[in-house]
Design a protein around this motif. Structure first.
Motif, short mmCIF file in Angstrom:
data_model
loop_
_atom_site.label_atom_id
_atom_site.label_comp_id
_atom_site.label_asym_id
_atom_site.label_seq_id
_atom_site.Cartn_x
_atom_site.Cartn_y
_atom_site.Cartn_z
N ALA A 178 -22.63 -20.44 4.54
CA ALA A 178 -23.71 -21.38 4.83
C ALA A 178 -23.18 -22.63 5.53
N ALA A 179 -22.04 -23.13 5.06
CA ALA A 179 -21.47 -24.33 5.66
C ALA A 179 -20.76 -24.02 6.98
N ALA A 180 -20.13 -22.87 7.08
CA ALA A 180 -19.36 -22.54 8.29
C ALA A 180 -20.28 -22.28 9.48
N PHE A 181 -21.40 -21.62 9.25
CA PHE A 181 -22.32 -21.25 10.34
C PHE A 181 -23.57 -22.12 10.39
N ASN A 182 -23.78 -22.96 9.38
CA ASN A 182 -25.01 -23.76 9.30
C ASN A 182 -26.23 -22.83 9.22
N THR A 183 -26.07 -21.73 8.45
CA THR A 183 -27.12 -20.72 8.32
C THR A 183 -27.25 -20.32 6.85
N PRO A 184 -28.01 -21.04 6.05
CA PRO A 184 -28.08 -20.75 4.61
C PRO A 184 -28.71 -19.41 4.27
N MET A 185 -29.75 -18.99 5.00
CA MET A 185 -30.38 -17.70 4.69
C MET A 185 -29.44 -16.55 5.01
N ALA A 186 -28.79 -16.62 6.15
CA ALA A 186 -27.83 -15.57 6.51
C ALA A 186 -26.67 -15.52 5.52
N ALA A 187 -26.30 -16.67 4.98
CA ALA A 187 -25.22 -16.72 4.00
C ALA A 187 -25.59 -15.95 2.73
N VAL A 188 -26.82 -16.12 2.28
CA VAL A 188 -27.28 -15.38 1.11
C VAL A 188 -27.24 -13.88 1.39
N MET A 189 -27.75 -13.50 2.55
CA MET A 189 -27.77 -12.09 2.91
C MET A 189 -26.36 -11.53 3.02
N PHE A 190 -25.41 -12.29 3.59
CA PHE A 190 -24.04 -11.82 3.73
C PHE A 190 -23.41 -11.58 2.36
#
Length: 578
Positions: A178-190
C-alpha cells in the motif's frame, strides 16, 4: 543482594506471578481486539519504513549520480555497489538476497512466521544501496519482506502464539505494498491473492486496517502524489479491443521468456560453489554498468521513463531498445543475487512493450486507436499479471493509479490473455520456483485453498521406527521382522535419506547382497513425501495414485528433515473407514 534490595519481597513474588497470569488470561480473552490494534501499529510502522526506504534510495542515488556527473560513474557505480552489497549479503545478511516475496511466503508457510530483525535491517540497507547504485531492480518486493518482518518481530516481541505471528505476515505485506505503490485496495488483494493464496482468509479485516494505515502515513509524509501521473484515456472503438488482446499475447510471451531466463540463470549461479556467492552480484553490476555507460536510461528501475511512456512522449526506438536492455539487465541482476525485486521491472517492461505496440497501432490506425500511453498502461498490467501471476491485483493497481474506469475492460482482456499464455507455457509461478530453488516447498493453490481443517499433522506418527543409513540389508530385515509396517525411514543422525521397503530388503538378500548398506537401496531422487499441513483428502488421493502404504512427512524448508510418517490406515481411520 537481598530480595528487598532487588525490588520484591518473598511475599510479593507470588502476587506478581498472579498478576502476570491474570494479564495473560485477559489478553487471550480480548485477543482479537488486540490483534486489530496491532494491525494498526504494524501499518503505521511499515508505512514509515517504506517512506524511509523511498527517501533514502532517492537521496543516496542523487549523491551517487549528481546532476552533470561524469560518464565513468554510470560504469563504475553499479559495479562498486553490487560488489560491496554482494559481500555484505554473503557475510552478514544471506536471507536478504533477491526479491523478498518468496522469502515472505517461506516465512508464512515453512518457518512459523519467523523473520529476524537482522534480516529486516539487512534488507532495508542492502536494497536501498543496491538500487541507488543503479541496479535495475524494484523496491516493492523488498518492502514486502521488510513489512512482513516488522510484523513478525513485533508479534514475537509481544509473545503472540506462532499461529498469530503467522497471521501477521500478510498484514505487514499488505501495508508495504500500500505504501510502496500508493494503492491500498491493490495491496489488500495482493496479500490475499499472492501471499496467502486465499481470498477468503480470516485475516481480511486486519489486512485492510494495516493497508489503510500505511497508505495514510505515506500521504501524510509525502503528500497525495500518485506513483505515475497519467492523462485520461478513452476507448476509441470496439475494434481497438483486438489490439489490446494482441498486446496481451505479446505480454504473455515476454513474461514467459523473462521468467524462464531468470530462473535458468539463477539455477546456474546457485549450482556454483557456495563460497563464490559473494562475487556473483557483481556479474549483474558489470553488465548494467556497461549498458548504463552507453544508454543512461538502462540504470535504475526507471519509473520516470515509465511516466514518459504513459504520457506518450517516448519515441519507438528508445522503447524497443529499453525492452531489450532491461530484459537482460534485470534477469542477470536478479539471478546473480542482488537485493531487489521484480515488481518494478515488470511494470517497466510492460510500459515499454505496450507503448511500442501502441505507437505502431496508432500510426497504422489513428482513427480507431487511442494514444500510445493507454497501451503502455495496459501493458504494465499485462506483464505484471504474466510474471507475478496476480491478475486481480494488477487490475486494481492500475485502476487505483489512474482512477479511470475507461481502461478497466482493455486491462482485463490483456491481463487474462497474458495470464493464460504464461500459465500454459510456464506451469509453476515464478515465486514458487524461486522458493523451490532455495529448498522451500510452498503449498500449492489446492493445498492452501482447501476448506478442510484436518491435516496430516493431526494423525502422523512423530516417533516412527527409523533405520540407520549405515545398516546392512540383513541387519535392517532383522530389526524390522516384527514391525507392522511395509516400509521404514532411513536416516543418518538428523538427515533423512528416504524409505526402504520390506520388498527391497528381501530382494537384496535373495540376490546375495545382504551386506549392502541401506544408502544403496534408497533412491534419494525419487522420494515421495508429504508436508504436515497437507489436507488429509489430498494425502489420501496421492497415496492412492502412488499405491503407497507409508509416506514420510518432511519439513517444508528442508526435505531431508523428517517430522514423522503417515500410513494409509491412519488416514482411513481418521475418516472412520475400517
Amino acid at each position: 543482594m537481598s530480595s528487598v534490595a532487588a525490588g520484591l519481597t518473598p511475599e510479593e513474588k507470588p502476587w506478581r506471578r498472579l498478576r502476570q497470569l491474570r494479564w495473560i488470561a485477559d489478553f487471550l480473552q480480548h485477543e482479537e481486539q488486540v490483534f486489530l490494534l496491532l494491525s494498526l501499529l504494524i501499518g503505521a510502522l511499515t508505512g514509515l519504513a517504506v517512506v524511509a526506504f523511498i527517501l533514502v534510495t532517492e537521496r543516496l542515488g542523487m549523491r551517487i549520480y549528481p546532476v552533470g556527473s561524469a560518464a565513468w560513474r554510470r560504469l563504475m557505480m553499479p559495479i562498486a555497489g553490487s560488489l560491496a552489497m554482494g559481500f555484505l549479503l554473503y557475510r552478514y545478511f544471506p536471507n536478504a538476497r533477491g526479491s523478498g516475496v518468496p522469502q515472505t511466503k517461506a516465512a508464512l508457510f515453512a518457518h512459523n512466521g519467523y523473520i529476524s530483525l537482522k534480516t529486516v535491517l539487512g534488507k532495508f540497507f542492502c536494497t536501498a544501496t543496491t538500487l541507488a547504485s543503479g541496479i535495475p531492480l524494484g523496491r516493492e518486493g523488498p518492502s514486502v519482506q521488510v513489512g512482513a518482518g516488522i510484523a513478525s518481530v513485533l508479534g514475537r516481541y509481544l509473545g503472540l502464539r506462532p499461529e498469530k505471528v503467522k497471521a501477521l505476515i500478510p498484514v505487514g505485506a499488505a501495508a508495504a505494498v500500500a505504501a510502496a505503490f500508493n494503492t491500498p485496495m491493490a495491496a489488500v488483494m495482493f496479500a490475499l491473492e499472492e501471499v496467502v493464496g486465499d481470498l477468503h482468509a480470516p485475516v481480511l479485516g486486519s489486512v485492510v486496517l494495516a493497508s489503510a494505515t500505511a497508505w495514510a502515513v505515506l500521504r501524510l509524509i509525502l503528500g497525495n502524489n500518485p506513483l505515475f501521473k497519467v492523462p485520461e484515456y478513452e476507448l476509441r472503438s470496439a475494434w481497438e479491443l483486438i489490439v489490446y488482446a494482441l498486446l496481451g499475447v505479446a505480454g504473455g510471451f515476454v513474461s514467459v521468456a523473462f521468467t524462464q531466463l531468470l530462473l535458468r540463470l539463477r539455477k546456474f549461479f546457485l549450482h556454483l560453489p557456495a563460497k563464490t556467492r559473494w562475487w556473483h552480484p557483481v556479474v549483474g553490476g558489470v553488465l548494467v554498468g556497461i549498458m548504463g555507460l552507453f544508454v543512461p536510461q538502462a540504470l535504475g528501475v526507471g519509473y520516470s521513463y515509465v511516466g514518459d511512456a504513459l504520457n506518450g512522449t517516448m519515441v519507438l526506438k528508445i522503447m524497443l531498445l529499453l525492452i531489450v536492455l532491461k530484459f537482460f539487465g534485470v534477469t542477470v541482476s536478479y539471478a546473480t543475487g542482488n537485493a531487489g525485486g521484480i515488481f518494478g521491472p515488470a511494470l517497466f517492461l510492460g510500459a515499454m512493450l505496450g507503448g511500442a505496440i501502441g505507437t505502431v497501432a496508432h500510426h497504422l490506425l489513428p482513427a480507431y486507436t487511442a494514444a500510445p500511453g493507454a497501451y503502455a498502461l495496459v501493458g504494465m498490467g499485462a506483464l505484471f499479471a504474466g510474471i507475478v501471476r496476480a491478475p486481480m491485483t494488477s487490475v486494481l493497481m492500475i485502476f487505483e493509479m489512474t482512477r479511470d474506469y475507461a481502461v478497466i475492460v482493455p486491462l482485463m482482456i490483456a491481463n487474462m490473455t497474458s495470464l493464460f499464455i504464461s500459465s500454459r507455457l510456464q506451469k509453476e509461478p515464478v515465486y514458487e520456483v524461486l522458493a523451490h530453488q532455495d529448498g522451500i516447498a510452498l503449498p500449492t493453490s489446492a493445498e492452501r485453498g482447501a476448506p478442510e481443517q484436518r491435516t496430516v499433522q493431526n494423525i502422523m506418527r512423530r516417533s516412527p521406527q527409523v533405520l540407520s543409513a549405515n545398516a546392512t540389508a540383513a541387519e535392517a530385515l532383522e530389526q524390522t521382522r516384527t514391525s507392522p509396517y511395509p516400509a521404514w525411514p532411513v536416516t543418518e543422525k538428523t538427515y533423512f535419506f528416504g524409505l526402504v521397503t520390506r520388498e527391497n530388503l528381501e530382494r537384496a538378500l535373495a540376490e546375495g547382497n545382504a551386506g549392502t548398506t541401506l544408502t544403496n537401496l534408497v533412491n534419494p531422487l525419487g522420494i515421495p513425501y508429504f508436508h504436515a499441513d497437507l489436507p488429509l483428502h489430498l494425502a489420501l488421493e496421492r497415496m492412492s495414485m502412488s499405491e503407497l502404504e507409508v509416506v514420510p512427512v518432511v519439513h517444508r524448508a528442508d526435505a531431508h528433515k523428517l517430522e514423522g510418517i503417515v500410513t494409509r490406515k491412519d488416514i482411513l481411520d481418521a475418516y472412520g473407514i475400517h
